[in-house]
Design an enzyme around this catalytic site. Structure first.
Site, short mmCIF file in Angstrom:
data_model
loop_
_atom_site.label_atom_id
_atom_site.label_comp_id
_atom_site.label_asym_id
_atom_site.label_seq_id
_atom_site.Cartn_x
_atom_site.Cartn_y
_atom_site.Cartn_z
N CYS A 2 0.86 -1.18 0.00
CA CYS A 2 0.00 0.00 0.00
C CYS A 2 0.90 1.23 0.00
O CYS A 2 1.95 1.25 0.63
CB CYS A 2 -0.94 0.09 1.19
SG CYS A 2 -2.16 -1.21 1.24
N ARG A 27 3.88 -0.29 -4.91
CA ARG A 27 3.62 -0.83 -3.58
C ARG A 27 2.29 -1.56 -3.49
O ARG A 27 2.01 -2.24 -2.50
CB ARG A 27 3.63 0.30 -2.55
CG ARG A 27 4.92 1.06 -2.49
CD ARG A 27 4.84 2.16 -1.46
NE ARG A 27 4.73 1.63 -0.12
CZ ARG A 27 5.77 1.33 0.64
NH1 ARG A 27 6.98 1.54 0.21
NH2 ARG A 27 5.59 0.83 1.85
N TRP A 76 -2.92 -2.58 -1.69
CA TRP A 76 -2.66 -4.01 -1.87
C TRP A 76 -3.46 -4.68 -0.77
O TRP A 76 -3.15 -4.57 0.41
CB TRP A 76 -1.17 -4.32 -1.72
CG TRP A 76 -0.82 -5.74 -2.04
CD1 TRP A 76 -0.50 -6.25 -3.26
CD2 TRP A 76 -0.76 -6.83 -1.12
NE1 TRP A 76 -0.25 -7.60 -3.14
CE2 TRP A 76 -0.40 -7.98 -1.85
CE3 TRP A 76 -1.00 -6.96 0.25
CZ2 TRP A 76 -0.26 -9.24 -1.25
CZ3 TRP A 76 -0.85 -8.21 0.84
CH2 TRP A 76 -0.48 -9.33 0.08
N ASN A 102 -1.38 2.11 5.68
CA ASN A 102 -0.60 0.99 5.16
C ASN A 102 -0.29 0.09 6.35
O ASN A 102 0.06 0.59 7.41
CB ASN A 102 0.70 1.54 4.55
CG ASN A 102 1.74 0.48 4.29
OD1 ASN A 102 1.39 -0.67 4.00
ND2 ASN A 102 3.00 0.85 4.38
N GLY A 103 -0.46 -1.23 6.19
CA GLY A 103 -0.11 -2.14 7.28
C GLY A 103 -1.32 -2.93 7.74
O GLY A 103 -2.28 -3.13 6.98
N GLU A 484 15.66 -18.71 -9.09
CA GLU A 484 15.36 -17.31 -9.40
C GLU A 484 14.72 -17.18 -10.80
O GLU A 484 13.77 -16.43 -10.99
CB GLU A 484 16.63 -16.47 -9.29
CG GLU A 484 16.52 -15.02 -9.70
CD GLU A 484 15.48 -14.21 -8.92
OE1 GLU A 484 14.93 -14.70 -7.91
OE2 GLU A 484 15.18 -13.09 -9.36
N LYS A 488 10.97 -15.71 -11.52
CA LYS A 488 10.69 -14.62 -12.46
C LYS A 488 9.56 -15.04 -13.40
O LYS A 488 8.64 -14.28 -13.65
CB LYS A 488 11.93 -14.26 -13.30
CG LYS A 488 13.04 -13.55 -12.57
CD LYS A 488 12.76 -12.10 -12.22
CE LYS A 488 12.12 -11.92 -10.88
NZ LYS A 488 12.91 -11.87 -9.71
N GLU A 491 6.16 -15.26 -11.50
CA GLU A 491 5.68 -13.94 -11.05
C GLU A 491 5.00 -13.16 -12.16
O GLU A 491 3.99 -12.50 -11.92
CB GLU A 491 6.87 -13.07 -10.61
CG GLU A 491 7.30 -13.21 -9.19
CD GLU A 491 8.33 -12.16 -8.82
OE1 GLU A 491 8.04 -11.36 -7.93
OE2 GLU A 491 9.42 -12.13 -9.42
N HIS A 507 14.19 -38.11 -7.74
CA HIS A 507 13.52 -38.43 -6.49
C HIS A 507 12.10 -37.89 -6.45
O HIS A 507 11.52 -37.75 -5.37
CB HIS A 507 14.35 -37.92 -5.31
CG HIS A 507 15.73 -38.50 -5.30
ND1 HIS A 507 15.99 -39.79 -4.89
CD2 HIS A 507 16.92 -37.99 -5.71
CE1 HIS A 507 17.28 -40.04 -5.03
NE2 HIS A 507 17.86 -38.96 -5.53
N LYS A 606 5.55 -4.66 -4.53
CA LYS A 606 7.00 -4.56 -4.51
C LYS A 606 7.56 -4.70 -3.10
O LYS A 606 8.61 -5.29 -2.89
CB LYS A 606 7.40 -3.19 -5.10
CG LYS A 606 8.90 -2.99 -5.21
CD LYS A 606 9.46 -3.76 -6.37
CE LYS A 606 10.95 -3.63 -6.50
NZ LYS A 606 11.52 -4.72 -7.31
C1 AGP Z 1 11.09 -10.44 -6.51
O1 AGP Z 1 10.91 -10.52 -7.88
C2 AGP Z 1 9.87 -10.50 -5.75
N1 AGP Z 1 8.98 -9.47 -6.11
C3 AGP Z 1 9.95 -10.80 -4.28
O2 AGP Z 1 10.22 -12.16 -4.17
C4 AGP Z 1 10.98 -10.01 -3.44
O3 AGP Z 1 12.27 -10.39 -3.77
C5 AGP Z 1 10.70 -10.28 -1.96
O4 AGP Z 1 9.43 -9.80 -1.63
C6 AGP Z 1 11.72 -9.68 -1.04
O5 AGP Z 1 11.74 -8.28 -1.13
P1 AGP Z 1 12.89 -7.44 -0.46
O6 AGP Z 1 14.15 -7.77 -1.15
O7 AGP Z 1 12.47 -6.02 -0.65
O8 AGP Z 1 12.93 -7.83 0.98
#
Ligand code: AGP
Length: 611
Positions: A2, A27, A76, A102-103, A484, A488, A491, A507, A606
């Site tokens: 948020c 955010r 969010w 926010n929160g 990773e 990507k 996501e 396995h 984010k």
């Molecule tokens: C990354 O592509 C993601 N959006 C997410 O996994 C991110 O890396 C994670 O939320 C951690 O965020 P930070 O590095 O700001 O702590």
């Protein structure tokens, strides 16, 4: 999670709020709203809409007015579905108090029951709506006093801002863990979750600490905590406004992928020396203390966790110090065995991730030296830690982290090199050689990103973009790379993926494979290359189609793979940087081919400021 913004000054603020929200959209972007006092001492003009900021802009188009104070929010969702009723701002029953938050208010159910018994009617399903009603109950002509009284009833972690129509030149904010920062202009003040919200208007900021209440007026900022008024000087930030623009790229994510050479260069600049020595004064550990470090624990989430996994390879191999890496959400609730003499590194690009902050706190309470590896100066992680390691990747807007990830890996490589020298695990010649390999990375990455090899990734991506499932396999440092790469893809394209150490495939995961199943194999040059090739044979024998990530110049791989994504040549451990580049591009082009919004993937935000 948020984004909140408020303005008080002399300018018509509707556009300032909308622009600020656009810069905070990373955010959260499932719905948004603004509240502008009517000016007549009456209520607020409220514009709220489900969807992204463009939708809010459309909805706001018909509204006029000349409010010089106002609030905005981009959401969010945590409590309550994505509906217009649940959009912020929320009002009290009289319609005179507006609040954005926010929160999470953890005790909102009991507060809501209490207020309902007192005759309050709620209009949303959110936890945030208790705030205007609580403030209204405490209000006796002084909004700041009412906010101070209201927060004594709250449990949770939050940042909020409130306005009362009776006090048209004042806005009151409060924060408990979630961020809040004031922007200082000429005869005007901004308040927001993050600096980019007002970066185009002012670079002068005042940070608000957890537990504080702040009152902003056009010419003044007053801060209070439990012990009374606080004096706080403003600071200048030197962020680049252009970082919040796409600079000719079709998306922020593509721009940020192309900024990776600069992110790596800036992160190592002035720290790395030709002789293999590394300056990292901000760790707040002198060389003697660093040399005594017995073990290292790394805590992080998501992409930052994957950087930590790469970091384990680097630190253990270059310095011989044992490393444990764990997702912060698990670490924080386990028995923590870190203690004095141990180094705990919290990796968080935003510096705000709730689980990472909590895990760092646990380790600090146990007496470990805690360091925040973050991209954001002054973020909460830097305040909670004993020392810091900054990445200098610049502002990252795309929700899918790219340039901050490679910068994290480089920062960990620098730390590994420094430790390796201090522990005498590396010879002076060995350290010099590693320093020159690291120093070559910006050139390698920039040449690669401009090459045909990088351009060709789009064709491979397009030919596989309609597949319903991808398996990613790798060995050694290729394991975090495939984790990773798979993250990507899921996501931003929403395609289910599984990522596994290739040796574990037999396995279980091999049962997923069928005729034509796409398997992405990280098969860069290394001592495990032949082992990965054996795994490639095994999946091909089950009918799978192999997309190999291989080192440029290794023609052998073409005999085994159905398609190749070429990665630039580096040493084995630094291939974690070389090999992630084609996988970022692969995910990017699959998602674009599917017509998806890569900068704002569904359900994500984010910064994850709730656990
Ligand atoms: C990354 O592509 C993601 N959006 C997410 O996994 C991110 O890396 C994670 O939320 C951690 O965020 P930070 O590095 O700001 O702590």
């Amino acid at each position: 999670m948020c984004g909140i913004i408020g303005y008080v000054g002399s300018r018509n603020c509707r556009e300032l709020l909308l622009e600020g929200l656009e810069r905070l959209e990373y955010r959260g972007y499932d719905s948004a709203g603004v509240a502008l006092p009517d000016g007549s001492g009456g209520g607020f003009t409220m514009v709220r809409s489900v969807g992204n900021l463009a939708r809010l802009r459309d909805a706001a188009d018909g509204t006029d007015g000349d409010a010089t104070i106002g609030l905005g929010h981009t959401r969010w969702a945590t409590h309550g579905r994505v509906t217009e009723e649940n959009c912020h701002p929320h009002l009290d029953g009289s319609g005179q108090i507006a609040v954005v938050m926010n929160g999470i208010i953890e005790n909102y159910i009991s507060l809501r029951d209490e207020l309902t018994r007192e005759g309050v009617t709620f209009n949303s399903e959110t936890d945030a709506e208790v705030l205007p009603h609580l403030i209204a109950r405490e209000y006796d002509g002084d909004l700041a006093a009412a906010v101070r009284a209201a927060i004594t009833k709250l449990e949770g972690h939050y940042a909020f801002v409130a306005v009362h129509t009776n006090e048209p030149d004042r806005m009151v904010g409060a924060r408990e863990e979630c961020p809040l920062v004031v922007g200082v202009g000429e005869g005007e003040r901004f308040i927001a979750s993050a600096i980019p919200a007002f970066m185009s208007e002012t670079r002068e900021i005042v940070s608000i600490e957890s537990g504080e209440v702040v009152v902003i007026e056009p010419d003044a900022t007053h801060i209070y905590n439990g012990s009374g008024p606080q004096d706080r000087a403003s600071e200048e930030v030197d962020w680049d406004v252009d970082a919040a623009e796409k600079a000719g790229f079709e998306t922020f994510m593509l721009k940020e992928i192309h900024e990776q050479a600069t992110a790596i260069h800036d992160t190592m600049a002035d720290r790395l020396h030709e002789d293999g020595s590394v300056d990292m004064a901000e760790l707040a550990l002198d060389d003697a203390a660093l040399a005594r470090i017995g073990k290292i624990q790394i805590v992080a989430c998501g992409t930052s966790y994957h950087a930590g996994l790469v970091g384990r390879h680097l630190i253990e191999e270059w310095s011989g110090v044992p490393v444990h890496v764990e997702v912060a959400s698990e670490y924080r609730y386990r028995t923590c065995l870190a203690g004095p003499g141990d180094l705990v590194i919290g990796i968080t690009q935003s510096g705000e991730t709730a689980d990472t902050l909590a895990a760092m706190r646990v380790a600090r309470q146990r007496g470990a030296h805690v360091v925040a590896l973050t991209n954001i100066m002054g973020s909460q992680a830097t305040r909670d830690a004993d020392g810091v390691m900054y990445t200098r990747a610049g502002l990252e807007i795309g929700v899918a982290a790219t340039k901050t990830h490679v910068a994290q890996v480089v920062a960990l490589a620098l730390l590994s090199l420094k430790l390796g020298r201090l522990k005498w695990h590396l010879t002076p010649e060995g350290a010099r050689e590693l320093a020159s390999e690291i120093a070559a990375l910006p050139g390698i990455v920039s040449t690669y990103l401009d090459s045909d090899a990088a351009n060709d990734v789009a064709d491979v991506a397009r030919s596989y973009s309609r597949r319903p499932f991808f398996l990613y396999l790798g060995r050694h440092v290729g394991v975090p790379v495939c984790f990773e790469g798979a993250l990507k893809l899921k996501e931003i394209s929403y395609i289910p993926t599984e990522a596994y150490p290739a040796g574990e495939m037999k396995h279980g995961p091999i049962a997923l494979l069928d005729e034509g199943s796409p398997v992405v194999c990280v098969a860069t040059d290394s001592h495990v290359f032949d082992k990965v090739v054996s795994n490639i044979q095994e999946v091909k024998a089950r009918g799978a189609q192999v997309i190999a990530v291989a080192t440029e110049g290794n023609s052998e791989i073409e005999e085994h793979a159905d398609a190749v994504l070429w990665a630039p040549r580096t040493s084995t451990l630094l291939s974690a940087i070389g090999a992630i580049l084609p996988l970022q591009l692969f995910a990017y082009h699959v998602a674009r081919d599917l017509g998806l919004n890569v900068d704002q993937p569904r359900n994500l935000a984010k910064t994850v400021t709730v656990e």
